[in-house]
Each structure stands twice: as C-alpha cells, then as structure tokens.
Design an enzyme around this catalytic site. Structure first.
Site, PDB file in Angstrom:
ATOM      1  CB  CYS A  81      -0.785  -0.060   1.148  1.00 42.67           C
ATOM      2  SG  CYS A  81      -2.058   1.370   1.429  1.00 42.67           S
ATOM      3  CG  HIS A 135      -0.428   3.047   4.660  1.00 40.38           C
ATOM      4  ND1 HIS A 135      -1.084   2.078   4.348  1.00 40.38           N
ATOM      5  CD2 HIS A 135       0.284   2.781   5.910  1.00 40.38           C
ATOM      6  CE1 HIS A 135      -1.049   1.075   5.440  1.00 40.38           C
ATOM      7  NE2 HIS A 135      -0.356   1.580   6.393  1.00 40.38           N
TER       8      HIS A 135
END
Length: 315
Positions: A81, A135
């Site tokens: 991610c 993130h």
C-alpha cells in the site's frame, strides 16, 4: 468545471481516468479505491483471454471511463500500500522514494518531494483530503494527523463511531439495520464538502483539489447485503491456484493480513500462507463473492459523488 482523476488501487495505485469539459483553470476531484483489480467492465476488451474471473458490476466507474482517458497498460508500482501510494503521489519510483514498507515516511528517508495535492496547494488551490489517500499513520505519513499533512489545507475522516466496523471476520454482508459503512459516510462528507466549496469554485474565486480515497475493497470485505445479490450466479474458482514456474521467492506474499481474521484463523490447516498452499474451495468462493460485492458497493458510492458534481454544475 471539474477535472476528475481516478486512482484505482490495484493492490496499490494506478491512474484510471481524466475528464475535462471546459476552458480555464480546473477544479480537481481525485478518487482512489483501495485494492481494486482490473476486472471492471471498461477493461473487458483488454482482459479477454487473460482473466476467467467474472466481470465486476461497476456501471458508474464504467460510465466515467467511457468519457475519459483510459490507461490500459498501467501497472502497480509496488505490491504494498504505502510504497505504491507514495510513488503515485510523488511521481517517483519506490527505488527513489525508498519506501518499501508500511512504516517509513518518504520525507524522512527519500526526499522532501512535492506531492500532487501539495503542488496544487502551493499554487493557490484549496487542497482537501477525505478518507484514505496516503497510507495513514505517523510512521508512514508523518506527524500531525498522519496523512502527509503538509499536502493539505483540510483533512477529513469519518468519526469512528459513525459507521459499522464488522465483527472481526474477513467479510460480511451487512444488513440495513447495521449500516452505514465507512465509505458511505465519507461519500456523504465529500458531497457536503462539494456543496460548500462549489459556489466559490464556479465563480473562479477559489479552485480546489479534493482527494477522496475509499477504504473498500480492501479487507475486511464489508458491503451492504444488497450488493451480494449481484454475484450469486457469477461465483467461480481461480483458473490456476498455483504459483508461476520459477517464481522468485521475494514475489510471494503469505497473505499475513488475511490470516488474522477469525474465520481464516479457524481453518485447520497449518500450511496456509505457504507457497502453493491455498484456502478450501468454499472459502475461496466466499471471499471472491465478498470482494466483488465490495467493489460494487464502492462503485455505488462513487456514482453518488459523480451525480452530485453534475447537480452542482461542476462536471
């Protein structure tokens, strides 16, 4: 007028589409969706003879893509991610940002790079974040709110007590009496923010960059139960459950997150997560069904926001 950029996150991030309809300085709505595969209807021709998976029901994304620039060979930068989000948002490869995990902040170990929303902020735009763009967390995205705060004028998240969180299982078809889910709440926040900023934007007095990131179809696969009905007759198993021949071991993921959910942890197989060990067929079908249903749920929320753009005269 509004430029719409879609960052569909196929494990991480890929720009999907751009729409522009007028001259002059644009307003920007940047949409990201977490862990979305390219089985969308708009990619049907590209996927022919590649995927045997059922086509996703995504009428709103498909409609947007039909009037957009569609990138058919846009590949994930790094199958984690934060590295891929950082790569997309800075325009630099992971070997330049030095981000290869979920615990490192690019401004500390890679460089003080200007991000896409920061660029617009620096040029007089109001830069607004709703949901998951970077993130989130202090380790991955810096001090303050943990959303690379320097990139934004305003950061908005749904309050934790405003939506249903699930029961610790990998997926759940959520009945109406337990709704709303997080992406519905944050779609409402986007709609309300667009209504607030539209007048000045239309007058040309204050342009905006609004980044909105949905949390599904990332695990856990939570979706309103109505979307599960879309795939009752479309469920199937992967064509090949095995790894490619001569696959480098570094390319293997042991799906550590999936194995933390109660229903997966209770499966009696101590080989789960090892190369060529796989879930029982019934669980694989359950997860595929839930994942696809989550995608259609997100598509519905994206459609509500795009409809609001039309109503406000921003599209």
């Amino acid at each position: 007028t509004c430029l719409i950029m879609g960052g569909l996150l196929m494990l991480t991030a890929v720009v999907l589409s751009i729409v522009s309809v007028s001259e002059g300085k644009k307003n920007i709505l940047f949409i990201a969706s977490d862990d979305m595969r390219p089985n969308l209807g708009v990619y049907d021709g590209v996927n022919a003879d590649i995927f045997n998976s059922p086509q996703m029901v995504t009428p709103n994304i498909d409609k947007l893509a039909d009037k957009s620039i569609l990138f058919e060979r846009a590949y994930v930068q790094y199958a984690v991610c934060s590295p891929s989000r950082t790569s997309l948002l800075t325009g630099r490869r992971p070997d330049t940002t030095h981000i290869t995990d979920l615990e490192s902040y690019f401004r500390y170990i890679g460089g003080n790079f200007t991000t896409i929303p920061q660029f617009f902020k620096n040029h007089g735009y109001k830069s607004i974040s709703v949901g998951k763009i970077f993130h989130r967390g202090h380790d991955a995205s810096g001090p303050g709110s943990g959303d690379d705060d320097v990139s934004w004028n305003e950061i908005i998240h749904a309050k934790s007590n405003a939506y249903y969180h699930g029961t610790g299982k990998s997926w759940e078809a959520v009945p109406a009496d337990k709704l709303p889910l997080q992406d519905t709440v944050e779609a409402n926040l986007v709609i309300n923010k667009l209504r607030e900023i539209a007048p000045n934007a239309l007058l040309g007095e204050q342009q905006f960059f609004l980044g909105w990131g949905t949390h599904r179809p990332h695990l856990p696969f939570l979706f309103p139960e109505e979307f599960g009905a879309l795939y009752e007759e479309r469920n199937s198993l992967p064509r090949n459950p095995y790894v490619p021949n001569q696959m480098p071991t570094t390319a293997w993921s042991n799906w550590g997150e999936l194995r933390t959910y109660d229903d997966i942890a209770n499966i009696d197989d101590d080989q789960l997560g090892q190369i060529n060990a796989t879930l029982p067929n019934w669980k694989t079908k359950d997860l595929r069904h839930a994942y696809y249903s989550s995608v259609s749920h997100v598509d519905h929320e994206i459609g509500r926001v795009l409809d609001e753009l039309e109503l406000l005269g921003l599209a």
